[in-house]
Write a protein that holds these residues in place. Structure first.
Motif, mmCIF file in Angstrom:
data_model
loop_
_atom_site.group_PDB
_atom_site.id
_atom_site.type_symbol
_atom_site.label_atom_id
_atom_site.label_comp_id
_atom_site.label_asym_id
_atom_site.label_seq_id
_atom_site.Cartn_x
_atom_site.Cartn_y
_atom_site.Cartn_z
ATOM 1 N N THR A 1 0.671 -1.238 0.031
ATOM 2 C CA THR A 1 0.139 -0.035 0.010
ATOM 3 C C THR A 1 1.018 1.057 -0.025
ATOM 4 O O THR A 1 1.801 1.414 0.979
ATOM 5 N N THR A 2 0.462 2.011 -0.964
ATOM 6 C CA THR A 2 1.423 3.488 -0.990
ATOM 7 C C THR A 2 0.589 4.755 -0.747
ATOM 8 O O THR A 2 -0.461 4.710 -0.907
ATOM 9 N N ILE A 3 1.401 5.467 -0.163
ATOM 10 C CA ILE A 3 0.645 6.617 0.576
ATOM 11 C C ILE A 3 1.667 7.979 -0.024
ATOM 12 O O ILE A 3 2.978 7.759 0.248
ATOM 13 N N LEU A 4 1.050 8.962 -0.555
ATOM 14 C CA LEU A 4 1.706 10.328 -1.067
ATOM 15 C C LEU A 4 1.160 11.297 -0.313
ATOM 16 O O LEU A 4 -0.179 11.648 -0.224
ATOM 17 N N ASN A 5 2.142 12.042 0.361
ATOM 18 C CA ASN A 5 1.704 13.311 0.676
ATOM 19 C C ASN A 5 2.288 14.427 -0.076
ATOM 20 O O ASN A 5 3.467 14.611 -0.560
ATOM 21 N N PRO A 6 1.413 14.930 -0.988
ATOM 22 C CA PRO A 6 1.670 15.855 -2.109
ATOM 23 C C PRO A 6 2.389 17.105 -1.763
ATOM 24 O O PRO A 6 1.805 18.406 -1.991
ATOM 25 N N ALA A 7 3.370 17.262 -0.738
ATOM 26 C CA ALA A 7 3.816 18.568 -0.242
ATOM 27 C C ALA A 7 5.384 18.266 -0.411
ATOM 28 O O ALA A 7 5.849 17.186 -0.038
ATOM 29 N N PRO A 8 6.116 19.401 -0.716
ATOM 30 C CA PRO A 8 5.672 20.852 -1.269
ATOM 31 C C PRO A 8 4.938 20.563 -2.526
ATOM 32 O O PRO A 8 5.316 19.743 -3.589
ATOM 33 N N TRP A 9 3.915 21.267 -2.816
ATOM 34 C CA TRP A 9 3.099 20.962 -4.017
ATOM 35 C C TRP A 9 3.716 21.322 -5.215
ATOM 36 O O TRP A 9 4.731 22.302 -5.380
ATOM 37 N N SER A 10 3.639 20.458 -6.238
ATOM 38 C CA SER A 10 4.072 20.677 -7.463
ATOM 39 C C SER A 10 3.262 19.916 -8.451
ATOM 40 O O SER A 10 2.516 19.016 -8.174
ATOM 41 N N SER A 11 2.999 20.381 -9.679
ATOM 42 C CA SER A 11 2.267 19.934 -10.669
ATOM 43 C C SER A 11 2.769 18.292 -11.158
ATOM 44 O O SER A 11 1.945 17.723 -11.588
ATOM 45 N N ASP A 12 3.947 18.012 -10.799
ATOM 46 C CA ASP A 12 4.510 16.543 -10.936
ATOM 47 C C ASP A 12 3.663 15.813 -10.384
ATOM 48 O O ASP A 12 3.787 14.475 -10.527
ATOM 49 N N VAL A 13 2.985 15.947 -9.303
ATOM 50 C CA VAL A 13 2.251 15.154 -8.372
ATOM 51 C C VAL A 13 1.309 14.407 -9.264
ATOM 52 O O VAL A 13 1.150 13.300 -9.121
ATOM 53 N N ALA A 14 0.919 14.849 -10.515
ATOM 54 C CA ALA A 14 -0.210 13.999 -11.337
ATOM 55 C C ALA A 14 0.672 13.101 -12.042
ATOM 56 O O ALA A 14 -0.080 11.972 -12.075
ATOM 57 N N THR A 15 2.104 12.912 -12.127
ATOM 58 C CA THR A 15 2.704 11.918 -12.795
ATOM 59 C C THR A 15 2.952 10.703 -11.634
ATOM 60 O O THR A 15 3.167 9.516 -11.960
ATOM 61 N N LEU A 16 2.599 10.804 -10.258
ATOM 62 C CA LEU A 16 2.909 9.914 -9.387
ATOM 63 C C LEU A 16 1.642 9.337 -9.018
ATOM 64 O O LEU A 16 1.449 8.193 -8.448
ATOM 65 N N LEU A 17 0.375 9.590 -9.366
ATOM 66 C CA LEU A 17 -0.911 9.456 -8.684
ATOM 67 C C LEU A 17 -1.257 7.831 -9.352
ATOM 68 O O LEU A 17 -2.028 7.098 -8.530
ATOM 69 N N PRO A 18 -0.861 7.774 -10.486
ATOM 70 C CA PRO A 18 -1.128 6.248 -10.954
ATOM 71 C C PRO A 18 -0.410 5.131 -10.173
ATOM 72 O O PRO A 18 -0.934 3.912 -10.428
ATOM 73 N N PHE A 19 0.670 5.642 -9.510
ATOM 74 C CA PHE A 19 1.048 4.573 -8.476
ATOM 75 C C PHE A 19 0.818 4.349 -7.219
ATOM 76 O O PHE A 19 1.622 4.106 -6.096
ATOM 77 N N VAL A 20 -0.162 5.608 -6.831
ATOM 78 C CA VAL A 20 -0.439 5.725 -5.387
ATOM 79 C C VAL A 20 -1.621 5.344 -4.924
ATOM 80 O O VAL A 20 -2.775 5.172 -5.848
ATOM 81 N N ASP A 21 -1.788 4.688 -3.635
ATOM 82 C CA ASP A 21 -3.062 4.120 -3.397
ATOM 83 C C ASP A 21 -4.157 5.100 -2.598
ATOM 84 O O ASP A 21 -5.220 5.367 -2.462
ATOM 85 N N ILE A 22 -3.266 6.039 -1.772
ATOM 86 C CA ILE A 22 -3.862 7.073 -0.753
ATOM 87 C C ILE A 22 -3.311 8.345 -1.225
ATOM 88 O O ILE A 22 -1.847 8.289 -0.960
ATOM 89 N N VAL A 23 -3.692 9.628 -1.309
ATOM 90 C CA VAL A 23 -2.978 10.756 -1.339
ATOM 91 C C VAL A 23 -3.604 11.726 -0.289
ATOM 92 O O VAL A 23 -4.784 11.668 -0.117
#
Length: 329
Positions: free
Chosen positions: A258-280
């Protein structure tokens, strides 16, 4: 020192050195060579170390060996049967409480310089701080500490410089009771540092210099792969370089962790990580940026969460800071 504690410390020493001799270990712990040989035999039986003439080294995980022999990281190798690696050698925390669940955190370590002010300074303005302190920080280190205090077994991995803050980082992680960790070292950059203003309302403003946090390599992630494989949850943030963070998330996903991403500090690159994330887990500012919606209340947050879910197909938890509100649907 208790036997189990000594064995844990042997593994810690081997993580920082390629190998150790029996004599060096015996001198370090002030015990006989026979005692050390007994410890090494116990660790070898569990697949943790490899013994060789006069010494010992950590046993490379089979999956790690296979990955490191490739010119590129072959993700198909990660779905093979997980092998038993170094892992977490204890199920009790520093207060004797039983730990529940295994969490691997790949993240940042920063030295935080904190100035407490009654309000934030305006542009070009100089304020006199009520108090200034220096201490350990970084979103990764903070998450590891929080998970440790919540009762999880932690492995924390980060990259630091070979500077005056190197031992500061190691001493901090050991002092808070996290017994399993990996510190990669950069020869080029200094340990990350953050300058933080905190006002009387408890709000903060942060300027961060990432330093070594942005130098994680593919090989660093390969070395971490067996710790990811042994975990129930894998946590990352955006304070490391994107390529390494993405590779680590791909590894965890292939190994069904199970993968968790805290999208901070904010960057538009977050969108490229979401396909590999279970919880943001964005805060309201980050959720607004991810969804394109203004969030003024819980109802807005629910709408934003649905938008983020539809875009990334991952579960969404939006943190609302100090706000305590009644939902209005």
């Amino acid at each position: 020192m208790y036997r189990d504690t000594r064995r844990e410390y042997i593994v810690r020493l081997l993580r920082n050195k390629d190998e150790c001799s029996v004599s060096d270990l015996a001198n370090y712990f002030s015990v006989t060579k026979e005692t050390i040989r007994t410890d090494l035999a116990w660790l070898q039986k569990r697949g943790v170390v490899s013994r060789h003439h006069g010494g010992v080294s950590l046993k490379k995980h089979l999956m790690q060996n296979a990955l490191s022999q490739q010119e590129y990281v072959d993700m198909s190798l990660l779905i093979k049967q997980q092998q038993q690696g170094i892992g977490y050698l204890t199920s009790l925390d520093d207060k004797g409480r039983r730990m529940v669940g295994k969490v691997c955190v790949l993240g940042s370590f920063n030295v935080d310089i904190v100035a407490k002010v009654y309000r934030f300074p305006n542009e070009g303005e100089t304020l006199v701080a009520r108090e200034t302190t220096m201490g350990p920080g970084g979103k990764g280190a903070n998450q590891a500490l929080a998970a440790h205090r919540a009762g999880a077994q932690i492995h924390f991995a980060c990259k630091i410089g070979r500077d005056q803050f190197n031992h500061f980082a190691r001493n901090h992680i050991e002092s808070i009771g996290i017994g399993s960790f990996t510190f990669y070292e950069s020869e080029l950059s200094t340990t990350g540092c953050a300058v933080i203003y905190v006002n009387d309302e408890g709000e903060n403003m942060i300027a961060m210099s990432p330093g070594a946090n942005h130098e994680l390599s593919d090989n660093d992630i390969i070395q971490l792969s067996h710790f990811i494989a042994e975990s129930d949850v894998f946590i990352v943030q955006m304070e490391n370089n994107l390529a390494a963070t993405q590779l680590a998330l791909k590894c965890a996903q292939k190994m069904q962790v199970t993968t968790i991403l805290n999208p901070a500090p904010w960057s538009s690159d977050v969108a490229t990580l979401l396909p590999f994330v279970d919880i943001v887990t964005p805060n309201e500012t980050e959720a607004s940026a991810m969804s394109g919606m203004v969030i003024d209340n819980i109802s807005d947050a629910v709408k934003a969460a649905k938008h983020i879910y539809n875009a990334g197909q991952c579960s969404v938890i939006i943190t609302m800071g100090k706000r305590v509100m009644t939902p209005t649907y």
